[in-house]
Design an enzyme around this catalytic site. Structure first.
Site, mmCIF file in Angstrom:
data_model
loop_
_atom_site.group_PDB
_atom_site.id
_atom_site.type_symbol
_atom_site.label_atom_id
_atom_site.label_comp_id
_atom_site.label_asym_id
_atom_site.label_seq_id
_atom_site.Cartn_x
_atom_site.Cartn_y
_atom_site.Cartn_z
ATOM 1 N N TYR A 162 0.852 -1.209 0.000
ATOM 2 C CA TYR A 162 0.000 0.000 0.000
ATOM 3 C C TYR A 162 0.883 1.253 0.000
ATOM 4 O O TYR A 162 0.642 2.190 -0.764
ATOM 5 C CB TYR A 162 -0.892 -0.037 1.246
ATOM 6 C CG TYR A 162 -1.670 1.221 1.530
ATOM 7 C CD1 TYR A 162 -2.802 1.555 0.799
ATOM 8 C CD2 TYR A 162 -1.290 2.077 2.565
ATOM 9 C CE1 TYR A 162 -3.528 2.713 1.081
ATOM 10 C CE2 TYR A 162 -2.010 3.233 2.855
ATOM 11 C CZ TYR A 162 -3.127 3.542 2.106
ATOM 12 O OH TYR A 162 -3.837 4.683 2.387
ATOM 13 N N LYS A 166 1.103 4.420 -2.706
ATOM 14 C CA LYS A 166 0.888 5.815 -2.311
ATOM 15 C C LYS A 166 2.114 6.666 -2.617
ATOM 16 O O LYS A 166 2.001 7.867 -2.892
ATOM 17 C CB LYS A 166 0.506 5.874 -0.832
ATOM 18 C CG LYS A 166 -0.885 5.298 -0.547
ATOM 19 C CD LYS A 166 -1.951 6.066 -1.319
ATOM 20 C CE LYS A 166 -3.356 5.593 -1.045
ATOM 21 N NZ LYS A 166 -4.376 6.381 -1.773
HETATM 22 N N1 LIG Z 1 -8.022 6.680 6.671
HETATM 23 C C1 LIG Z 1 -6.714 6.890 6.700
HETATM 24 O O1 LIG Z 1 -6.063 6.771 7.764
HETATM 25 C C2 LIG Z 1 -5.996 7.301 5.455
HETATM 26 C C3 LIG Z 1 -4.698 7.804 5.586
HETATM 27 C C4 LIG Z 1 -3.996 8.185 4.446
HETATM 28 C C5 LIG Z 1 -4.593 8.079 3.215
HETATM 29 N N2 LIG Z 1 -5.848 7.573 3.096
HETATM 30 C C6 LIG Z 1 -6.416 7.480 1.755
HETATM 31 O O2 LIG Z 1 -7.610 8.227 1.717
HETATM 32 C C7 LIG Z 1 -8.463 7.730 0.689
HETATM 33 C C8 LIG Z 1 -9.860 7.535 1.269
HETATM 34 O O3 LIG Z 1 -9.799 6.545 2.287
HETATM 35 P P1 LIG Z 1 -10.774 6.524 3.548
HETATM 36 O O4 LIG Z 1 -9.929 6.477 4.738
HETATM 37 O O5 LIG Z 1 -11.814 7.579 3.419
HETATM 38 O O6 LIG Z 1 -11.379 5.051 3.365
HETATM 39 P P2 LIG Z 1 -12.857 4.496 3.266
HETATM 40 O O7 LIG Z 1 -13.750 5.148 4.254
HETATM 41 O O8 LIG Z 1 -12.686 3.020 3.286
HETATM 42 O O9 LIG Z 1 -13.318 4.961 1.794
HETATM 43 C C9 LIG Z 1 -12.740 4.415 0.646
HETATM 44 C C10 LIG Z 1 -13.538 4.894 -0.543
HETATM 45 O O10 LIG Z 1 -12.925 4.369 -1.743
HETATM 46 C C11 LIG Z 1 -13.941 3.825 -2.536
HETATM 47 N N3 LIG Z 1 -13.442 2.731 -3.369
HETATM 48 C C12 LIG Z 1 -12.747 1.644 -2.992
HETATM 49 N N4 LIG Z 1 -12.546 0.847 -4.050
HETATM 50 C C13 LIG Z 1 -13.142 1.441 -5.111
HETATM 51 C C14 LIG Z 1 -13.294 1.108 -6.471
HETATM 52 N N5 LIG Z 1 -12.808 -0.036 -6.995
HETATM 53 N N6 LIG Z 1 -13.954 1.962 -7.278
HETATM 54 C C15 LIG Z 1 -14.463 3.109 -6.786
HETATM 55 N N7 LIG Z 1 -14.358 3.481 -5.505
HETATM 56 C C16 LIG Z 1 -13.705 2.650 -4.690
HETATM 57 C C17 LIG Z 1 -15.019 3.345 -1.577
HETATM 58 O O11 LIG Z 1 -16.279 3.350 -2.240
HETATM 59 P P3 LIG Z 1 -17.115 2.044 -2.677
HETATM 60 O O12 LIG Z 1 -16.681 0.912 -1.795
HETATM 61 O O13 LIG Z 1 -18.531 2.468 -2.458
HETATM 62 O O14 LIG Z 1 -16.791 1.859 -4.117
HETATM 63 C C18 LIG Z 1 -14.986 4.418 -0.521
HETATM 64 O O15 LIG Z 1 -15.821 5.479 -0.855
HETATM 65 C C19 LIG Z 1 -7.805 6.434 0.193
HETATM 66 O O16 LIG Z 1 -7.100 6.681 -1.003
HETATM 67 C C20 LIG Z 1 -6.834 6.092 1.310
HETATM 68 O O17 LIG Z 1 -5.743 5.320 0.843
HETATM 69 C C21 LIG Z 1 -6.577 7.183 4.192
#
Ligand SMILES: NC(=O)c1ccc[n+]([C@@H]2O[C@H](COP(=O)([O-])OP(=O)(O)OC[C@H]3O[C@@H](n4cnc5c(N)ncnc54)[C@H](OP(=O)(O)O)[C@@H]3O)[C@@H](O)[C@H]2O)c1
Length: 255
Positions: A162, A166
């Site tokens: 992952y 990123k």
């Molecule tokens: N939470 C953290 O600590 C954190 C830290 C650094 C970076 N990030 C990044 O922030 C971003 C958002 O993550 P989050 O924490 O908000 O996670 P989350 O609540 O799990 O949301 C992930 C989102 O991505 C969508 N998704 C996943 N696979 C997909 C696909 N094949 N096609 C279209 N949409 C897809 C999901 O929608 P559906 O399942 O409805 O398609 C969901 O809306 C990600 O890129 C993650 O790597 C998160």
């Protein structure tokens, strides 16, 4: 009708991964400052609820189904977004997945899925949006969501692959910013630290208080804490900022 005299009036934003967490918040905040927002993800029931919420606040939103792993779905979603609200001028490349496993154990399916969703999908989305902006001679903004693990990694939670995807998002941000500078398409990224969302819900439920107490500031980051950074990167006033990645981790990780 949307509210007038807001900073993003006249802009159309496509937010991927808007059914949950950071993307959901980003869509709501962009709508609150005047953008017409197209919310995209696979779970359309959640998108419909978000559209209703945004409209209830006086904003403008439309939902499109999108699987970023599927190139045909990407093209179809962009067409549908344009039918709803015209040319996309802001793309928030937020959808992403994380698979927690030691590098020695992680399976090929998980590797391929993360490569496809976290890297190929955002690239295909960015270039499709850029192609259309370039054809129209219009400027635009792209904000990619990376992660602090692109830069720093302690291995407590094993997410090596992952982290690699990123890190690639940071490089994608830099190279596309250079290629598209002449078209006035700005490409930037945000690298959040640990943010409380569904992605890490189990960890938070299990260890919430302990997690916070391990942080220098004794607190966890919520999606809303990223608002001002997002708004800065899409603001008409940040037109000279491109090819940057802003680390936003509240001092959680070393440098
Ligand atoms: N939470 C953290 O600590 C954190 C830290 C650094 C970076 N990030 C990044 O922030 C971003 C958002 O993550 P989050 O924490 O908000 O996670 P989350 O609540 O799990 O949301 C992930 C989102 O991505 C969508 N998704 C996943 N696979 C997909 C696909 N094949 N096609 C279209 N949409 C897809 C999901 O929608 P559906 O399942 O409805 O398609 C969901 O809306 C990600 O890129 C993650 O790597 C998160």
């Amino acid at each position: 009708m949307g509210k007038s005299d807001l900073p993003l009036n006249g802009q159309t934003a496509l937010v991927t991964g808007a059914s949950s967490g950071i993307g959901r918040r980003f869509a709501a905040i962009l709508a609150a400052v005047g953008a017409k927002v197209v919310v995209a993800a696979r779970r359309t029931d959640r998108l419909a609820a978000l559209v209703a919420e945004i409209e209830g606040e006086g904003g403008m939103a439309a939902a499109v189904e999108l699987d970023v792993a599927d190139p045909d779905s990407i093209a179809a979603a962009i067409d549908a977004a344009e039918r709803a609200f015209g040319r996309i001028t802001i793309l928030i490349n937020n959808a992403g997945v994380a698979d927690v496993a030691d590098a020695t154990d992680i399976g090929l399916a998980a590797i391929d899925h993360m490569t496809t969703v976290n890297l190929r999908g955002p690239f295909l989305l960015a270039r499709e949006v850029a192609r259309r902006l370039i054809a129209d001679g219009a400027p635009g903004r792209i904000v990619n969501v990376s992660s602090i693990v692109a830069y720093t990694y302690d291995g407590h939670v094993p997410v090596a692959y992952y982290a690699m995807t990123k890190a690639a998002i940071v490089r994608m941000t830099e190279v596309l910013a250079v290629e598209w500078a002449k078209y006035f398409i700005n490409v930037n990224a945000i690298a959040p630290g640990f943010v409380v969302t569904e992605m890490n819900q189990e960890v938070v439920e299990e260890k919430g208080v302990a997690l916070a107490s391990r942080r220098a500031r004794g607190r966890l980051t919520q999606p809303a804490n990223l608002d001002s950074t997002l708004l800065y990167l899409v603001s008409p006033d940040s037109g000279y900022v491109t090819g940057s990645c802003i680390r936003l981790d509240d001092g959680q990780m070393p440098r």
